[in-house]
Scaffold this active site. Structure first.
Site: not given
Length: 614
Positions: A135, A161, A163, A328, A357
């Site tokens: 974070n 949190g 980033d 994905d 995937e």
């Protein structure tokens, strides 16, 4: 009379409000001149706009087609950019006297954009879940107006949190480890009421999640990563979006999604894509069913949906400068559409790479999905890289067992002996764990066995394919999937202010963690630029006396790897391996010792590793 006038004025006001052209979204907001595919789809979403007449002020682009859908809140423009030049122009929507001007731009492409080199077997990917790595900017933890309104690091399924700035602040750590590419779990907006941290329920395909940063901050992060000599792989999801995406909450048409009226869950039986005996009903349920209730399933057979998704991926490649895509749930989508997508991306960027995937339980099923596979002929997925999940299952057992004729390292020998099913083994993504599986160490107790770790890392980084390292493996992070997916994606210690221990720093790690980190770092940095490992042929010998030996060879150079799968000391007869031992001495890159091979035998310590470079 006065009352009638008021009513008349009110009716005029209401009618004008209805006629007012209100634009909510324009996807994409801009494009580029000089793309190989000259057709551009512009999807416009607003209130009751389908009755508008559409024109553009461009001097070099022209409207090929205007598509009006069932939902009056949509217009789709198809523009011909065959002769387009970089310019700014207006898209004009007009209904009677009402007019809306939408500024638009065709940009100049960056020089050499189409020539970018995608990730390949010379690379090692480092997989990061952005919310759980570091974070760097606590001010963006909670964004007013977004649906998930809190950060709670004590809850495994809440946002924590992490980033972009957190990653940027630790690029030196990642680069020092020796990996050559960063694969980010999805970074696009996930404005969902809960569980949005993982990123797999996109609610805007053209914006990153503001809790990670802005679009520009993502571009800056890609640039900073490139400046360190590393590539960037972006996770994308074409099978489904989040249920709060405007395309679902205000569907353009009924056939934009599969099962649009109610949730029908997929059977997860994607073997139906290659099963010669599959029923139509089974295949439909597997491919059209929703992954989970919060992720409605796109109908990629709808030509407008297909174009929207394909174009979006090309937009991100061109805009952000990424070097690869991980797709994905690849087998859950429509085969033909995904094949078209791979083909169109490759036509724009010939050396770009996409890995799908392909979470299937055997190598035959995985091989079916790789580009040019004879198993799928005459169809072709055009998917260059696939994920070798069966090898993961083999490795989970191989490094724990005493090696016999069919256990331990013999499992690896037997599995690799089946590589004839693959078209290109160099393009297999190989891994010990990822964000969806138990970590290589399922619990803290296992982390004390560094022999297991060292053998696995040595094998992963010297066998065929493109290795992936899940963040934290280098410091022996442990987690079992039975404890919950959120626990598999736990925070990297030290990524948050106030963390008790900062494991980004060597002096804060334990001696055991530093031993593991340094071991991986040594092999990773040796592997960089090593064409023998990246491009070399593979020759291996059936495990004898508990010892597995294999060679990588390219352009007259070779590397021989010796793994002991035994808990006791073993002696091997060097005559058996004469064909791969060109000299009587070789350097072991792990110990940096010179190993004499001029005798008849070589004694191997229990669970030891040699990586001999000739």
């Amino acid at each position: 009379m006065k009352r009638n006038c008021l009513i008349l004025l009110l009716l005029v006001f209401v009618s004008q409000s209805i006629l007012a052209i209100d634009i909510k979204t324009v996807d994409p907001a801009f494009w580029w001149a000089g793309m190989k595919n000259p057709e551009l789809q512009v999807l416009i979403h607003g209130n009751n706009i389908s009755k508008c007449d559409v024109s553009i002020t461009s001097k070099t682009a022209r409207i090929k087609e205007t598509v009006k859908l069932e939902n009056p809140n949509y217009l789709i423009l198809y523009l011909d950019l065959s002769n387009a030049q970089p310019e700014k122009f207006d898209i004009i929507l007009q209904q009677g006297k009402e007019k809306k001007v939408i500024p638009y731009e065709i940009k100049q492409r960056k020089a050499g954009s189409s020539e970018r080199v995608g990730f390949n077997s010379s690379d090692v990917l480092y997989l990061i879940m952005p919310d759980r790595f570091a974070n760097g900017d606590p001010t963006n933890d909670v964004i007013p107006g977004m649906r998930e309104t809190k950060v709670d690091r004590n809850q495994q399924y809440a946002r924590h949190g992490g980033d972009f700035k957190g990653v940027a602040d630790n690029l030196d750590y990642i680069h020092d480890l020796g990996v050559t590419a960063i694969w980010f779990n999805p970074v696009l907006e996930n404005d969902m009421p809960e569980g949005s941290y993982h990123g797999y329920a996109s609610t805007d395909y053209y914006k990153v999640d503001r809790r990670f940063g802005s679009n520009q901050e993502f571009v800056d992060l890609v640039d900073k990563t490139h400046a360190k000599g590393m590539k960037v792989v972006m996770d994308m999801i074409f099978n489904h979006c989040g249920s709060e995406h405007y395309l679902f909450t205000d569907k353009p048409s009924r056939d934009w999604f599969n099962y649009p009226d109610k949730y029908v869950q997929t059977s997860y039986k994607t073997t139906t894509q290659h099963d010669p005996y599959a029923s139509a009903a089974d295949k439909k349920l597997a491919i059209d069913g929703w992954f989970v209730e919060s992720m409605p399933d796109f109908n990629q057979r709808n030509e407008h949906v297909a174009k929207y998704l394909i174009q979006n991926s090309i937009w991100w490649i061109e805009y952000s400068g990424i070097d690869g895509i991980r797709q994905d749930t690849h087998p859950y989508a429509d085969y033909d559409m995904m094949s078209r997508w791979c083909k169109e991306v490759t036509e724009e960027y010939p050396d770009f790479n996409i890995v799908g995937e392909t979470w299937l339980n055997n190598n035959v099923a995985i091989a079916f999905w790789q580009k040019d596979s004879k198993l799928a002929a005459p169809r072709n997925s055009n998917l260059r890289s696939v994920m070798d999940f069966p090898l993961l299952s083999v490795m989970e057992k191989a490094f724990d067992e005493e090696t016999t004729w069919d256990l331990g390292l013999a499992r690896i020998y037997e599995y690799l002996g089946q590589d004839i099913v693959y078209e290109n083994t160099h393009d297999l993504l190989i891994f010990l764990d990822n964000h969806d599986t138990s970590r290589f160490f399922k619990n803290e107790k296992q982390t004390s066995n560094l022999n297991r770790y060292k053998q696995a890392i040595a094998f992963l980084l010297t066998t065929r394919g493109i290795p992936e390292i899940y963040y934290g493996t280098e410091i022996l992070m442990a987690a079992d999937k039975s404890e919950g997916d959120g626990y598999l994606r736990r925070d990297f210690p030290g990524g948050w202010q106030g963390d008790a221990v900062n494991m980004f720093k060597a002096n804060k790690r334990t001696a055991l963690q530093n031993e593991a980190f340094d071991y991986m770092k040594k092999i990773l940095n040796w592997r960089k630029g090593n064409e023998t490992i990246a491009k070399g042929t593979l020759k291996h010998f059936a495990p004898t006396n508990g010892v597995y030996v294999y060679e990588r060879k390219y352009n007259g150079k070779s590397v021989v790897v010796i793994l002991s799968g035994s808990d006791s000391e073993k002696t091997i007869n060097l005559a058996t391996y004469k064909e791969i031992l060109p000299k009587n001495k070789a350097k072991d890159i792990i110990s940096e010792n010179i190993i004499n091979l001029d005798g008849e035998t070589l004694t191997i310590k229990p669970r030891s590793v040699f990586i001999l470079e000739f």
